[in-house]
Design a protein around this motif. Structure first.
Motif, PDB file in Angstrom:
ATOM      1  N   ALA A  35       0.831  -1.211   0.000  1.00 62.33           N
ATOM      2  CA  ALA A  35       0.000   0.000   0.000  1.00 62.33           C
ATOM      3  C   ALA A  35       0.858   1.250   0.000  1.00 62.33           C
ATOM      4  CB  ALA A  35      -0.926  -0.014   1.212  1.00 62.33           C
ATOM      5  N   MET A  36       1.902   1.251   0.817  1.00 61.75           N
ATOM      6  CA  MET A  36       2.791   2.414   0.856  1.00 61.75           C
ATOM      7  C   MET A  36       3.478   2.618  -0.491  1.00 61.75           C
ATOM      8  SD  MET A  36       4.370   1.911   4.718  1.00 61.75           S
ATOM      9  CE  MET A  36       5.528   3.278   4.567  1.00 61.75           C
ATOM     10  N   GLY A  37       3.861   1.512  -1.142  1.00 64.14           N
ATOM     11  CA  GLY A  37       4.482   1.614  -2.454  1.00 64.14           C
ATOM     12  C   GLY A  37       3.545   2.141  -3.520  1.00 64.14           C
ATOM     13  N   GLU A  38       2.254   1.825  -3.372  1.00 64.11           N
ATOM     14  CA  GLU A  38       1.249   2.293  -4.325  1.00 64.11           C
ATOM     15  C   GLU A  38       0.676   3.652  -3.932  1.00 64.11           C
ATOM     16  OE1 GLU A  38       0.106   0.582  -7.234  1.00 64.11           O
ATOM     17  OE2 GLU A  38       1.997  -0.460  -6.801  1.00 64.11           O
ATOM     18  N   ASP A  39       1.136   4.184  -2.794  1.00 61.70           N
ATOM     19  CA  ASP A  39       0.677   5.483  -2.293  1.00 61.70           C
ATOM     20  C   ASP A  39      -0.825   5.486  -2.026  1.00 61.70           C
ATOM     21  OD1 ASP A  39       1.118   8.055  -1.366  1.00 61.70           O
ATOM     22  OD2 ASP A  39       0.753   8.981  -3.333  1.00 61.70           O
ATOM     23  N   ILE A  40      -1.314   4.408  -1.387  1.00 60.86           N
ATOM     24  CA  ILE A  40      -2.711   4.356  -0.978  1.00 60.86           C
ATOM     25  C   ILE A  40      -2.784   4.132   0.530  1.00 60.86           C
ATOM     26  CG2 ILE A  40      -3.590   3.556  -3.217  1.00 60.86           C
ATOM     27  CD1 ILE A  40      -3.679   0.743  -2.158  1.00 60.86           C
ATOM     28  N   ASP A  41      -3.878   4.519   1.135  1.00 58.88           N
ATOM     29  CA  ASP A  41      -4.058   4.358   2.576  1.00 58.88           C
ATOM     30  C   ASP A  41      -4.165   2.873   2.932  1.00 58.88           C
ATOM     31  OD1 ASP A  41      -4.002   7.074   2.762  1.00 58.88           O
ATOM     32  OD2 ASP A  41      -6.120   7.321   3.299  1.00 58.88           O
ATOM     33  N   SER A  42      -3.970   2.577   4.210  1.00 59.98           N
ATOM     34  CA  SER A  42      -4.002   1.174   4.635  1.00 59.98           C
ATOM     35  C   SER A  42      -4.593   1.030   6.026  1.00 59.98           C
ATOM     36  CB  SER A  42      -2.589   0.567   4.615  1.00 59.98           C
ATOM     37  OG  SER A  42      -1.718   1.294   5.465  1.00 59.98           O
ATOM     38  N   LEU A  43      -5.195  -0.136   6.247  1.00 67.08           N
ATOM     39  CA  LEU A  43      -5.714  -0.544   7.562  1.00 67.08           C
ATOM     40  C   LEU A  43      -4.988  -1.820   7.948  1.00 67.08           C
ATOM     41  CD1 LEU A  43      -7.679  -0.464   9.957  1.00 67.08           C
ATOM     42  CD2 LEU A  43      -9.380  -1.587   8.498  1.00 67.08           C
ATOM     43  N   PHE A  44      -4.145  -1.736   8.965  1.00 67.20           N
ATOM     44  CA  PHE A  44      -3.315  -2.851   9.411  1.00 67.20           C
ATOM     45  C   PHE A  44      -4.082  -3.694  10.419  1.00 67.20           C
ATOM     46  CE2 PHE A  44       0.534  -4.020  12.218  1.00 67.20           C
ATOM     47  CZ  PHE A  44       0.717  -5.234  11.559  1.00 67.20           C
ATOM     48  N   ILE A  45      -4.273  -4.980  10.099  1.00 67.49           N
ATOM     49  CA  ILE A  45      -4.941  -5.916  10.997  1.00 67.49           C
ATOM     50  C   ILE A  45      -3.875  -6.504  11.923  1.00 67.49           C
ATOM     51  CG2 ILE A  45      -6.431  -7.936  11.170  1.00 67.49           C
ATOM     52  CD1 ILE A  45      -7.670  -5.523   9.671  1.00 67.49           C
ATOM     53  N   THR A  46      -3.823  -5.997  13.153  1.00 71.08           N
ATOM     54  CA  THR A  46      -2.719  -6.369  14.042  1.00 71.08           C
ATOM     55  C   THR A  46      -2.876  -7.738  14.681  1.00 71.08           C
ATOM     56  OG1 THR A  46      -3.746  -5.341  15.983  1.00 71.08           O
ATOM     57  CG2 THR A  46      -2.368  -3.933  14.593  1.00 71.08           C
ATOM     58  N   GLY A  47      -4.093  -8.288  14.664  1.00 69.49           N
ATOM     59  CA  GLY A  47      -4.318  -9.574  15.321  1.00 69.49           C
ATOM     60  C   GLY A  47      -4.005 -10.767  14.463  1.00 69.49           C
ATOM     61  N   GLY A  48      -3.383 -10.552  13.289  1.00 71.94           N
ATOM     62  CA  GLY A  48      -2.988 -11.658  12.422  1.00 71.94           C
ATOM     63  C   GLY A  48      -1.551 -12.074  12.692  1.00 71.94           C
ATOM     64  N   LEU A  49      -0.692 -11.929  11.686  1.00 75.71           N
ATOM     65  CA  LEU A  49       0.689 -12.395  11.796  1.00 75.71           C
ATOM     66  C   LEU A  49       1.477 -11.682  12.895  1.00 75.71           C
ATOM     67  CD1 LEU A  49       1.524 -12.674   7.990  1.00 75.71           C
ATOM     68  CD2 LEU A  49       1.245 -14.569   9.596  1.00 75.71           C
ATOM     69  N   ALA A  50       1.097 -10.437  13.208  1.00 75.34           N
ATOM     70  CA  ALA A  50       1.848  -9.656  14.200  1.00 75.34           C
ATOM     71  C   ALA A  50       1.135  -9.569  15.540  1.00 75.34           C
ATOM     72  CB  ALA A  50       2.121  -8.254  13.662  1.00 75.34           C
ATOM     73  N   ALA A  51       0.250 -10.522  15.825  1.00 75.71           N
ATOM     74  CA  ALA A  51      -0.519 -10.465  17.071  1.00 75.71           C
ATOM     75  C   ALA A  51       0.384 -10.456  18.304  1.00 75.71           C
ATOM     76  CB  ALA A  51      -1.487 -11.640  17.140  1.00 75.71           C
ATOM     77  N   THR A  52       1.435 -11.263  18.293  1.00 76.36           N
ATOM     78  CA  THR A  52       2.339 -11.324  19.446  1.00 76.36           C
ATOM     79  C   THR A  52       3.114 -10.020  19.595  1.00 76.36           C
ATOM     80  OG1 THR A  52       2.571 -13.723  19.228  1.00 76.36           O
ATOM     81  CG2 THR A  52       4.281 -12.556  20.470  1.00 76.36           C
ATOM     82  N   GLU A  53       3.674  -9.539  18.489  1.00 76.29           N
ATOM     83  CA  GLU A  53       4.509  -8.335  18.535  1.00 76.29           C
ATOM     84  C   GLU A  53       3.710  -7.096  18.946  1.00 76.29           C
ATOM     85  OE1 GLU A  53       6.353 -11.155  15.541  1.00 76.29           O
ATOM     86  OE2 GLU A  53       4.347 -10.526  16.159  1.00 76.29           O
ATOM     87  N   THR A  54       2.433  -7.051  18.549  1.00 76.52           N
ATOM     88  CA  THR A  54       1.602  -5.880  18.863  1.00 76.52           C
ATOM     89  C   THR A  54       0.745  -6.089  20.112  1.00 76.52           C
ATOM     90  OG1 THR A  54      -0.163  -6.659  17.398  1.00 76.52           O
ATOM     91  CG2 THR A  54       1.502  -5.182  16.440  1.00 76.52           C
ATOM     92  N   ARG A  55       0.926  -7.254  20.755  1.00 80.84           N
ATOM     93  CA  ARG A  55       0.186  -7.611  21.968  1.00 80.84           C
ATOM     94  C   ARG A  55      -1.325  -7.418  21.766  1.00 80.84           C
ATOM     95  NH1 ARG A  55       4.034  -4.536  26.419  1.00 80.84           N
ATOM     96  NH2 ARG A  55       5.980  -5.576  25.854  1.00 80.84           N
ATOM     97  N   THR A  56      -1.791  -7.928  20.658  1.00 80.98           N
ATOM     98  CA  THR A  56      -3.198  -7.767  20.321  1.00 80.98           C
ATOM     99  C   THR A  56      -4.048  -8.846  20.979  1.00 80.98           C
ATOM    100  OG1 THR A  56      -2.700  -6.722  18.199  1.00 80.98           O
ATOM    101  CG2 THR A  56      -4.884  -7.714  18.440  1.00 80.98           C
ATOM    102  N   THR A  57      -5.037  -8.412  21.715  1.00 76.82           N
ATOM    103  CA  THR A  57      -6.103  -9.304  22.169  1.00 76.82           C
ATOM    104  C   THR A  57      -7.335  -8.905  21.354  1.00 76.82           C
ATOM    105  OG1 THR A  57      -6.459  -7.816  24.046  1.00 76.82           O
ATOM    106  CG2 THR A  57      -5.153  -9.789  24.440  1.00 76.82           C
ATOM    107  N   ASP A  58      -8.119  -7.977  21.895  1.00 80.72           N
ATOM    108  CA  ASP A  58      -9.194  -7.403  21.080  1.00 80.72           C
ATOM    109  C   ASP A  58      -8.651  -6.285  20.199  1.00 80.72           C
ATOM    110  OD1 ASP A  58     -12.059  -6.958  20.392  1.00 80.72           O
ATOM    111  OD2 ASP A  58     -11.660  -5.008  21.325  1.00 80.72           O
ATOM    112  N   GLN A  59      -7.762  -5.459  20.770  1.00 84.49           N
ATOM    113  CA  GLN A  59      -7.125  -4.361  20.062  1.00 84.49           C
ATOM    114  C   GLN A  59      -5.630  -4.392  20.362  1.00 84.49           C
ATOM    115  OE1 GLN A  59      -8.762  -3.083  17.611  1.00 84.49           O
ATOM    116  NE2 GLN A  59      -9.435  -1.032  18.251  1.00 84.49           N
TER     117      GLN A  59
END
Length: 291
Positions: A242-266
């Motif tokens: 998205a950044m390469g295409e210069d478009i906005d993005s919504l990052f779903i933190t509870g997927g692959l990066a759930a541990t790193e972002t300490r995501t439970t509900d948010q």
């Protein structure tokens, strides 16, 4: 500064089109995620267009069949752009030759070699042993649980012969339910690290976004200059793309990066900030799960 939102509906009115990742956002590799499906259906009901942009190495119609079996209804999306279709087009144009060594799981990945009518005068692709190959077509590892390093002997031989590797899925890993599996991107990265040449066609690379735009145009009713947001859980695929295409993005933190972002509900605010700083990425928005 990335803004944490509570639902896609908080921001969806700002966008005409959503490029939505599948695995980790709409399904978990086994079954649909009900809140995500409901969110996309609501977005379409208000006039939004959903293009599923996936690094699946399969043709789009095979992906449609697959996700229907998981419980993702056709009412949740308008079109599908796959890394597989983008890579298949390149293969049938001969970018890695006619005789290819195929890496993947049969029969699951056999659809990759289905004829592609949009290519004029396609080359006659033949699957052969590595010793006879002019190039490599990689849809994924032979065993998704095995360390990619088991392929080093074959890759060393291929590199010495100057073979190019066509990567049909740039993802490094995916989570199938609770099990983490290796993808074609891990093999392509290993081959590149060993000095070989890998060719990529999925996120975050431009070819799949070109395909997404063509899919959007083919809908006929799509806006001519749409406001687009990309949604996904892959920081180095969905967000980097998205950044390469210069478009906005919504990052779903509870997927692959759930541990790193300490995501439970948010996501945890400090953990998310630290993770994004470490990865040098800047999504427009973040949320625990697509809902």
């Amino acid at each position: 500064m990335t803004r944490i939102v509570t639902s896609f509906a908080d921001i969806s009115a700002e966008y005409d089109v959503a490029y939505v990742d599948l695995w980790g956002c709409v399904h978990n590799g086994l079954t649909a995620l009900p809140q995500a499906v409901a969110s996309l259906q609501a977005y379409r009901a208000q006039g939004g267009v959903v293009v599923l942009v996936t690094n699946s190495p399969r043709p789009w119609d095979s992906v449609a069949q697959q996700i229907a079996g998981m419980g993702v209804p056709s009412e949740a999306w308008d079109a599908i752009a796959t890394s597989g279709d983008s890579a298949r087009a390149a293969m049938f144009r001969g970018v890695v030759g006619e005789k290819v060594w195929f890496m993947g799981e049969s029969p699951r990945d056999d659809d990759f070699f289905k004829p592609l009518s949009v290519i004029d005068d396609p080359v006659d692709i033949q699957k052969v042993p590595l010793e006879q190959a002019e190039g490599i077509v990689c849809c994924g590892p032979f065993d998704p649980l095995a360390d990619p390093a088991v392929n080093r002997p074959q890759f060393l031989y291929a590199k010495q012969r100057g073979l190019k590797l066509l990567c049909a899925n740039p993802d490094i890993v995916v989570d199938r339910g609770e099990t983490r599996e290796w993808c074609a991107g891990a093999l392509a990265a290993l081959y590149t690290d060993m000095g070989g040449e890998s060719l990529y066609f999925g996120k975050p690379h431009p070819p799949i976004y070109d395909l997404a735009r063509r899919r959007l145009t083919a809908l006929g009713t799509a806006p001519s200059d749409p406001r687009i947001i990309a949604i996904g859980d892959g920081i180095h695929t969905d967000i980097a793309g998205a950044m390469g295409e210069d478009i906005d993005s919504l990052f779903i933190t509870g997927g692959l990066a759930a541990t790193e972002t300490r995501t439970t509900d948010q996501p945890d605010t400090k953990a998310l900030s630290a993770y994004l700083e470490k990865e040098m990425m800047n999504p427009t928005f973040a949320i625990g799960q697509l809902r």
